[in-house]
Design a protein around this motif. Sequence first.
Motif: not given
Ligand code: ADP
Length: 178
Positions: A130, A42-43, A20-21, A132-136, A166-167
């Motif tokens: 990462a 997300g993050v 967790d960042i 853009s690697a989540g919801v984006y 995170f994953n």
């Molecule tokens: P985006 O909208 O840029 O895709 P997200 O937050 O949805 O941003 O995801 C970006 C990345 O951050 C994903 O790989 C997600 O799993 C990761 N993430 C979510 N929560 C955390 C956290 N607490 N610490 C680090 N990475 C996280």
Amino acid sequence: PAESRACLNAGMAVTILKGDITHQSADAIVNAANSSLLGGGGVDGAIHRAGGGAILAACQELRRGRYGRGLPTGQAVATTAGRLDARWVIHTVGPVYSAEEDRSALLASCYRESLRVADELGAASIAFPAVSAGVYGWPAESAADIAVRTVRATATAVGDIRFVLFNDEVLAAFERAA
Ligand code: ADP
């Protein structure tokens, strides 16, 4: 040329971590924000929750000032890190992934601009998620490749660069890319 870049970045250490960042002790923590700067999931949500209202207040101030229309995709801006261990949060807005249009340059810009802001602040260490690697929706493999390549090719005085994933899927992609 690659040689001069290597020379400029001779002191750079790039580390890949799982976690967790918001728990990182780094001078600067990068937030994968949206252009509103006013929080999200997300993050972004995790950083605002852990850092407290001071981060949101600073973001609102940016919206009243220089970034009235929001932070454009590919750019970066710093605020306080509030209660976090870090000194600063650097907010950057990644591009939404598109299969029709190549938006890699914008994703690379997020890393380059974040490092430029970190250099301006005098940060010695930075932790990236990462972007853009989540919801984006950016495919993990490509997101990792762009992140690692861009950081290595950027001239910066930030010596301690961490990717905090995170994953497991994204972690594995970054490990392969590095
Ligand atoms: P985006 O909208 O840029 O895709 P997200 O937050 O949805 O941003 O995801 C970006 C990345 O951050 C994903 O790989 C997600 O799993 C990761 N993430 C979510 N929560 C955390 C956290 N607490 N610490 C680090 N990475 C996280």
